[in-house]
Structure formats: structure tokens, C-alpha cells
Write a protein that holds these residues in place. Structure first.
Motif, PDB file in Angstrom:
ATOM      1  N   MET A   1       0.841  -1.176   0.000  1.00  0.00           N
ATOM      2  CA  MET A   1       0.000   0.000   0.000  1.00  0.00           C
ATOM      3  C   MET A   1       0.890   1.244   0.000  1.00  0.00           C
ATOM      4  O   MET A   1       1.798   1.362   0.798  1.00  0.00           O
ATOM      5  N   THR A   2       0.638   2.159  -0.883  1.00  0.00           N
ATOM      6  CA  THR A   2       1.441   3.378  -0.982  1.00  0.00           C
ATOM      7  C   THR A   2       1.083   4.355   0.132  1.00  0.00           C
ATOM      8  O   THR A   2       0.018   4.251   0.745  1.00  0.00           O
ATOM      9  N   GLN A   3       1.985   5.304   0.368  1.00  0.00           N
ATOM     10  CA  GLN A   3       1.702   6.343   1.367  1.00  0.00           C
ATOM     11  C   GLN A   3       0.411   7.070   1.005  1.00  0.00           C
ATOM     12  O   GLN A   3      -0.428   7.320   1.869  1.00  0.00           O
ATOM     13  N   LEU A   4       0.251   7.388  -0.283  1.00  0.00           N
ATOM     14  CA  LEU A   4      -0.942   8.112  -0.720  1.00  0.00           C
ATOM     15  C   LEU A   4      -2.211   7.342  -0.372  1.00  0.00           C
ATOM     16  O   LEU A   4      -3.152   7.898   0.193  1.00  0.00           O
ATOM     17  N   SER A   5      -2.227   6.047  -0.653  1.00  0.00           N
ATOM     18  CA  SER A   5      -3.427   5.263  -0.362  1.00  0.00           C
ATOM     19  C   SER A   5      -3.638   5.104   1.146  1.00  0.00           C
ATOM     20  O   SER A   5      -4.783   5.044   1.615  1.00  0.00           O
ATOM     21  N   LYS A   6      -2.556   5.082   1.934  1.00  0.00           N
ATOM     22  CA  LYS A   6      -2.694   5.032   3.390  1.00  0.00           C
ATOM     23  C   LYS A   6      -3.348   6.308   3.924  1.00  0.00           C
ATOM     24  O   LYS A   6      -4.229   6.255   4.779  1.00  0.00           O
ATOM     25  N   TYR A   7      -2.897   7.448   3.405  1.00  0.00           N
ATOM     26  CA  TYR A   7      -3.496   8.716   3.823  1.00  0.00           C
ATOM     27  C   TYR A   7      -4.958   8.787   3.407  1.00  0.00           C
ATOM     28  O   TYR A   7      -5.807   9.250   4.169  1.00  0.00           O
ATOM     29  N   GLU A   8      -5.261   8.337   2.184  1.00  0.00           N
ATOM     30  CA  GLU A   8      -6.652   8.343   1.709  1.00  0.00           C
ATOM     31  C   GLU A   8      -7.523   7.480   2.617  1.00  0.00           C
ATOM     32  O   GLU A   8      -8.637   7.865   2.968  1.00  0.00           O
ATOM     33  N   ALA A   9      -7.005   6.325   3.012  1.00  0.00           N
ATOM     34  CA  ALA A   9      -7.745   5.442   3.911  1.00  0.00           C
ATOM     35  C   ALA A   9      -7.981   6.109   5.264  1.00  0.00           C
ATOM     36  O   ALA A   9      -9.049   5.950   5.865  1.00  0.00           O
ATOM     37  N   MET A  10      -7.000   6.882   5.748  1.00  0.00           N
ATOM     38  CA  MET A  10      -7.160   7.596   7.020  1.00  0.00           C
ATOM     39  C   MET A  10      -8.295   8.611   6.932  1.00  0.00           C
ATOM     40  O   MET A  10      -9.066   8.766   7.880  1.00  0.00           O
TER      41      MET A  10
END
Length: 149
Positions: A1-10
Motif C-alpha cells: 500500500m502506498t503512502q498516498l493510499s494510506k493517507y486516503e484510507a485515514m
């Protein structure tokens, strides 16, 4: 999982909407994660991608991202401007510090160097450090070299 997708999930997990504008602002922030930025700097970058995003949207989005711990407000200059820094979700702790050259305004990040001092504080005073901010001002090596010439 990319940083971008982790932030989006948050963002989604928090119950906030992941709007097109927030996604675009977040992408710009992640793409420039090695930089410290102000709301105005971010706005200049974002408006080249989507001119419909206004400065008020950028400010509101930064406020949300700070609340969600995607970014943090860092005190790096005494110019009255709020600067932000991306929080790396993969770091063990999120402390890092800044060396700021007062000649060229270069910002050098330092991390980990103070862990032993935090351990000393814990041992000597029984004080558990949960957050701190350290900025040191001076002259970087490049500026020192140029002055010697």
C-alpha cells in the motif's frame, strides 16, 4: 500500500469525505513530501493542476489533514507563516528536527540524534517525552565555505 493510499484510507476512516479536491491536494503534498510548505505555496502548486480549487479549500484541507495527523505544523522560521511537514506513517516515531541556515534559508532535517537525550530525560526525571519541536539556527556548510572565499 502506498503512502498516498494510506493517507486516503485515514481520511475515509475518519468519516470525512475524500473529495476530488482533497485527493488532488493530498497528491501534491505527497509528491512534495521532502519539502516544508505553507498554505500559499501549496495553493500555488495545486492551482496548476486544478484552477477551481481556492485558497480557502486549501486552508480547510490543511486543517483537516493536521487533525488526522497526515501533516504537522512545524515552527521553522520566525516569519509568522505556518509551515507544514508530511508525517511519514512508516517512521517509528515522528520526531525530527530542523537546522535552518540564516544566510540561504536552507532547511536541513535531522532525526534520531536526540533519542539518547530523551532516554536520559526519562531515566533521570521520570518524564516521558511525547512530543517536542527543535529548530536550530546558524550557517550551513555551503554558506560557510562561500564566505571563506
Amino acid at each position: 500500500m502506498t503512502q498516498l493510499s494510506k493517507y486516503e484510507a485515514m481520511i475515509v476512516k475518519s468519516g470525512s469525505k475524500l473529495t476530488k479536491q482533497r485527493k488532488q491536494i493530498l497528491k501534491v503534498i505527497v509528491d512534495h513530501s521532502d519539502e516544508h510548505f505553507s498554505a500559499e505555496t501549496l495553493y500555488d502548486l495545486v492551482r496548476h493542476i486544478d484552477s477551481s480549487i481556492g485558497i480557502a479549500t486549501v486552508y480547510r484541507t490543511l486543517e483537516l489533514f493536521e487533525k488526522l495527523k497526515i501533516i504537522r505544523n512545524v515552527k521553522i522560521k520566525n516569519d509568522g507563516v505556518n509551515y507544514y511537514d508530511v508525517i511519514d506513517l512508516d517512521e517509528q516515531n515522528h520526531f525530527h528536527h530542523h537546522l535552518i541556515c540564516t544566510t540561504c534559508n536552507r532547511i536541513i532535517e535531522i532525526a534520531d540524534e536526540l533519542e539518547s537525550y530523551e532516554a536520559f530525560i526519562k531515566e533521570k526525571y521520570g518524564f516521558n517525552v511525547t512530543d517536542h519541536d527543535l529548530t536550530l539556527y546558524g550557517t550551513c556548510a555551503s554558506c560557510q565555505e562561500s564566505k571563506e572565499c
